[in-house]
Design a protein around this motif. Structure first.
Motif, PDB file in Angstrom:
ATOM      1  N   ALA A  57       0.833  -1.203   0.000  1.00 60.70           N
ATOM      2  CA  ALA A  57       0.000   0.000   0.000  1.00 60.70           C
ATOM      3  C   ALA A  57       0.869   1.255   0.000  1.00 60.70           C
ATOM      4  CB  ALA A  57      -0.932  -0.009   1.214  1.00 60.70           C
ATOM      5  N   LYS A  61       1.339   4.247  -2.996  1.00 69.18           N
ATOM      6  CA  LYS A  61       1.201   5.680  -2.754  1.00 69.18           C
ATOM      7  C   LYS A  61       2.509   6.434  -2.977  1.00 69.18           C
ATOM      8  CE  LYS A  61      -3.136   6.160  -1.636  1.00 69.18           C
ATOM      9  NZ  LYS A  61      -4.046   7.062  -2.404  1.00 69.18           N
ATOM     10  N   GLU A  88      -5.644  10.690   4.146  1.00 68.00           N
ATOM     11  CA  GLU A  88      -6.153   9.646   3.255  1.00 68.00           C
ATOM     12  C   GLU A  88      -5.053   8.653   2.906  1.00 68.00           C
ATOM     13  OE1 GLU A  88      -7.134   7.327  -0.097  1.00 68.00           O
ATOM     14  OE2 GLU A  88      -5.639   8.944  -0.222  1.00 68.00           O
ATOM     15  N   THR A  89      -3.848   9.158   2.669  1.00 66.44           N
ATOM     16  CA  THR A  89      -2.717   8.271   2.383  1.00 66.44           C
ATOM     17  C   THR A  89      -2.389   7.417   3.606  1.00 66.44           C
ATOM     18  OG1 THR A  89      -1.780   9.843   0.799  1.00 66.44           O
ATOM     19  CG2 THR A  89      -0.286   8.187   1.702  1.00 66.44           C
ATOM     20  N   TYR A  92      -4.931   4.720   3.880  1.00 62.95           N
ATOM     21  CA  TYR A  92      -4.735   3.712   2.833  1.00 62.95           C
ATOM     22  C   TYR A  92      -3.635   2.728   3.232  1.00 62.95           C
ATOM     23  CZ  TYR A  92      -4.185   1.820  -1.904  1.00 62.95           C
ATOM     24  OH  TYR A  92      -4.121   0.993  -3.001  1.00 62.95           O
ATOM     25  N   THR A 208     -14.837  10.319   0.547  1.00 63.93           N
ATOM     26  CA  THR A 208     -13.692   9.474   0.910  1.00 63.93           C
ATOM     27  C   THR A 208     -13.802   9.018   2.358  1.00 63.93           C
ATOM     28  OG1 THR A 208     -12.275  10.669  -0.646  1.00 63.93           O
ATOM     29  CG2 THR A 208     -11.175   9.383   1.057  1.00 63.93           C
ATOM     30  N   TYR A 212     -13.960   5.008   3.592  1.00 63.97           N
ATOM     31  CA  TYR A 212     -13.082   4.357   4.571  1.00 63.97           C
ATOM     32  C   TYR A 212     -13.867   3.883   5.790  1.00 63.97           C
ATOM     33  CZ  TYR A 212      -8.680   5.319   2.225  1.00 63.97           C
ATOM     34  OH  TYR A 212      -7.630   5.314   1.336  1.00 63.97           O
TER      35      TYR A 212
END
Length: 241
Positions: A57, A61, A88-89, A92, A208, A212
């Motif tokens: 992951a 990114k 958000e990163t 993720y 977003t 999640y």
């Protein structure tokens, strides 16, 4: 000179691979002496799968990340050499471990059912439980990294969960996690929605956040059901037979 530099660089990469493999082997030996080599190998494999979920992951990114490091009775982790640029990163990367770890535990579960192997069912249970444990919504757990995309204040929901776990099974490791979590809770306490950090790092679209949140709830629910059901199977005198 260029050849020497390339050789040194390749040696450095090999050294990192050797260090990661060495810590994995050390953990395998320690666990094998206590639980037997089959369970130890399965457990280490699931830890590796979980950490590779984070690794892949992070690479997706564009983050520079190191290979997993293992320590017996502590677990494993990857070193993020580049920090996430936004929440958000971070979410993720945090979600990658439990997702791939759940896939690994499911694979062990189906193989255990097909082969009638109780030891493999125990490995699957451990995988389900550890991934569920990691979803506690409190930093430094993976769940804390995932739920921070909504708001760092959600971390306070993880405090009673951690407290209940300590009441159920007191452990020095849980105390260590609580110490690591304290600075993050203080950060969450001081968090303000109109702060510069909220307007930059935590500026995530509502869609977003819902995405999640939905994945997190669904994954946590699935892992809770599988952890309970597999535990009941292991408690049965007949096991898989």
């Amino acid at each position: 000179m260029i050849k020497l530099l390339l050789l040194a660089f390749s040696g450095l990469k090999f050294g990192k691979l050797l260090a990661s493999g060495g810590t994995m082997l050390l953990s395998l030996i320690v666990y094998a002496f206590i639980y037997g080599w089959r369970y130890a190998a399965g457990f280490i494999a699931l830890l590796f799968v979980h950490e590779m979920g984070h690794y892949l992951a992070a690479r997706q990114k564009g983050l520079n990340v190191g290979l997993p490091t293992f320590i017996p009775f502590v677990g494993a982790w990857i070193e993020l050499k580049d920090q996430p640029h936004n929440a958000e990163t971070e979410a993720y990367v945090g979600l990658g471990g439990p997702l791939l770890g759940t896939v690994g535990a499911l694979l062990c579960y189906f193989m255990a059912r097909s082969w009638g192997a109780n030891w493999l069912l125990a490995v699957a249970y451990c995988g389900f439980f550890l991934n569920l444990f990691n979803l506690i919504p409190l930093s430094p757990f993976d769940g804390g990294r995932i739920t921070a995309v909504l708001s760092p204040r959600i971390w306070f929901l993880g405090v009673p969960v951690l407290g209940a776990l300590f009441w159920w099974r007191p452990s020095p490791m849980l105390l260590l996690i609580a110490l690591l979590a304290w600075p993050q809770l203080w950060k969450a306490w001081k968090y303000r929605s109109d702060s510069a950090e909220a307007q930059s790092y935590y500026a995530v679209p509502a869609a977003t956040k819902w995405e999640y949140a939905s994945i997190y709830i669904a994954l946590a629910g699935f892992l809770a059901v599988m952890t309970h059901d597999v535990h009941e199977m292991l408690k049965s005198p007949a096991g898989l037979h």
